[in-house]
Design a protein around this motif. Structure first.
Motif, PDB file in Angstrom:
ATOM      1  N   ARG A 149    -110.302  -6.545  23.963  1.00 62.06           N
ATOM      2  CA  ARG A 149    -111.098  -7.692  24.597  1.00 62.06           C
ATOM      3  C   ARG A 149    -112.425  -7.343  24.797  1.00 62.06           C
ATOM      4  O   ARG A 149    -112.336  -6.194  25.986  1.00 62.06           O
ATOM      5  N   ASP A 169    -116.315 -10.902  23.064  1.00 61.67           N
ATOM      6  CA  ASP A 169    -115.570 -12.269  23.115  1.00 61.67           C
ATOM      7  C   ASP A 169    -116.506 -13.406  24.096  1.00 61.67           C
ATOM      8  O   ASP A 169    -116.467 -14.320  23.520  1.00 61.67           O
ATOM      9  N   GLU A 280    -109.130 -12.670  31.758  1.00 65.70           N
ATOM     10  CA  GLU A 280    -108.880 -12.370  30.448  1.00 65.70           C
ATOM     11  C   GLU A 280    -107.642 -11.237  30.302  1.00 65.70           C
ATOM     12  O   GLU A 280    -107.480 -10.834  29.458  1.00 65.70           O
TER      13      GLU A 280
END
Ligand SMILES: [Zn+2]
Length: 538
Positions: A149, A169, A280
């Protein structure tokens, strides 16, 4: 015979006992906009133990990290840090430049094809579409089959978008009007719920609800010039540029954009960075290294407004130091000490306020770029009876291709006239043409630095280099953009996963940052990389 069985068992069973790959859980890249390396030394005694000093004392410090191209601005700086190359290759030759195709001025992250996410309006119509090279985080994505990520956050759009490259992202930046963190449809269809939650808290407003007072007693700021002086800009309604700055009153006039101009913009961003890690679940994905890029912009805006010798700049760094200390302690707890890899650098330095240097009888001055360009246009009309030059950006002169003669000799005569004109102006050190750019590399260091920032389709045809200390700027405050030490010398600090304690004083360059991190991670270099990994200098 028995030995062979043992060896067989050892190898056949090995995969069952294989440990998790030796990689950091999270990579944190921090850029402090407009941070000179010398601030680490000048403010050191006032720093707390585990902010900047944790990186200096427990991590590795490159003491002579320099930019090696012109112009030293925010867009090119962020792109260079993360692509491991210079504007000549990554294409971000300025914050703005004139596009070859239609000679329109474009902003480095503008993109008409995408939509704003989070607010109405155009502040999110941005993407990395002008970037020509992959970034460090793009290579992390490629090496990890897109499982890592990757997020990039800043108050400035370009400082969030360019580091994130093509595959981040998300990149998030501040919408000045609403005080909300926003993004663009380049990254997704709608903002993640955690961003909406963060925006609902109205933190921008809250950080501006109190006056800006000095963190320590004002009289202890001995590393800076007097608080009241003629070298600093005034906020609307102020008569002197002094503490305390009445933020609630100034906000009535400037709106939430004021957040950029105070150290509290950094606190606001650090809160958002933590929300990103939580939202996240960064650093908590088995088998991958995640990455978070944070670029603190308020240091640049305060630096422009007050100059590098001001109490305001010192106070901004003392406050950022405390903010970083809290962020590092949070990372220790959340990710684990030694389980994250962190680095910190800057996108450029800053010049002294020229008026201050002049008053002290030093060499400095003001170059009136706009009026001199008007003079140039008149001169060219006089000589060639046509309006040939169309724009001056980044101290480069752009010409109208339709009006320019196609032949080398005729073009050269025009360029020479421009050279003559500028060399007669006060503050000009040298003038180069696009033909000179192609022939650099013969020992003229400034020619080389200009050529590393030069891309024919995006750069001007004639490039002007000012003398050290000279700026195109108003009389209060300061700026940057040159190849001189005050603009090129920035910190490069590494800390955490696989980073030994130490320091190195060899001169190294900004395009070495990305390959150094790639080397540590064992991943491939960004596509345009021209730097070299520095792990052999640890
Ligand atoms: Zn700046």
């Amino acid at each position: 015979m028995k030995t062979w069985i043992y060896i067989f068992l050892l190898f056949s069973l090995r995969p069952l006992f294989a440990q998790e790959p030796d990689a950091p859980k999270l990579i944190v890249g921090i850029v402090v906009d407009q941070m000179r390396d010398e601030y680490l030394q000048r403010f050191r005694d006032k720093f707390v133990e585990d902010g900047f000093r944790r990186l200096m004392d427990e991590g590795f410090r490159f003491k002579e990290m320099h930019f090696n191209y012109v112009p030293t601005y925010t867009g090119p700086g962020h792109a260079s840090i993360y692509t491991g190359t210079t504007p000549a290759v990554h294409g971000i030759v300025g914050n703005h430049w004139v596009q070859a195709a239609d000679r329109k001025v474009i902003y480095c992250v503008d993109d008409e094809q995408v939509k704003t996410l989070g607010v109405a309006g155009k502040s999110g119509k941005k993407s990395p579409g002008q970037l020509l090279s992959t970034t460090l985080s793009d290579q992390l994505k490629l090496a990890g089959q897109f499982k890592p990520r990757v997020l990039s956050v800043s108050l400035k759009d370009r400082a969030a978008i360019l580091p994130g490259g093509f595959f981040a992202d998300w990149a998030f930046w501040l919408d000045k009007q609403s005080g909300k963190m926003i993004s663009s449809s380049f990254y997704g269809h709608s903002l993640p719920a955690w961003v909406d939650d963060f925006n609902r808290q109205g933190r921008a407003r809250q950080w501006l609800a109190h006056p800006w007072e000095t963190l320590l007693p004002l009289k202890s700021y001995a590393e800076s010039y007097a608080d009241d002086n003629p070298y600093e800009q005034l906020f609307p309604g102020e008569e002197h540029p002094v503490f305390p700055h009445d933020l609630p009153a100034i906000r009535q006039k400037m709106g939430l954009e004021l957040l950029y101009h105070t150290p509290f913009g950094n606190d606001f961003l650090a809160e958002f960075a933590k929300a990103a890690i939580e939202g996240e679940d960064l650093g908590n994905h088995p088998g991958t290294s995640d990455m978070l890029m944070i670029s603190f912009s308020s240091t640049d805006v305060v630096g422009h407004r007050y100059g590098p010798q001001s109490v305001e700049v010192e106070d901004t760094y003392l406050r950022l130091d405390r903010t970083l200390s809290a962020l590092f302690r949070y990372l220790d707890e959340k990710i684990g000490k030694g389980r994250y890899l962190l680095f910190l650098t800057s996108d450029h330095g800053v010049a002294e306020v020229p008026a201050f240097i002049k008053d002290k009888k030093g060499a400095a001055g003001y170059f009136n770029s706009d009026s001199l360009f008007q003079g140039l246009k008149a001169r060219l009309f006089e000589l060639f009876h046509d309006s040939l030059a169309i724009a001056a950006y980044n101290h480069q002169i752009y010409f109208n291709p339709e009006k320019m003669p196609p032949m080398y000799e005729a073009k050269k005569a025009i360029y020479e006239a421009v050279k003559d004109y500028y060399l007669q102006q006060e503050g000009v050190a040298r003038v180069y043409t696009e033909y000179d750019m192609a022939a650099c590399g013969s020992g003229d260091a400034y020619c080389d630095e200009l050529s590393r920032g030069f891309l024919p389709a995006r750069s001007g045809e004639v490039l002007i280099l000012l003398k050290p200390g000279w700026l195109s700027h108003e009389m209060r405050g300061s700026s940057h953009g040159s190849p001189y030490n005050y603009d090129t010398h920035v910190p490069f600090l590494l800390y955490g996963w696989h980073i030994p304690k130490g320091a190195n004083s060899e001169r190294v360059f900004i395009n070495d940052v990305a390959p150094t991190i790639c080397e540590l991670l064992g991943i491939d270099l960004p596509s345009g990389n021209t730097g070299k990994g520095l792990t052999n200098k640890f």
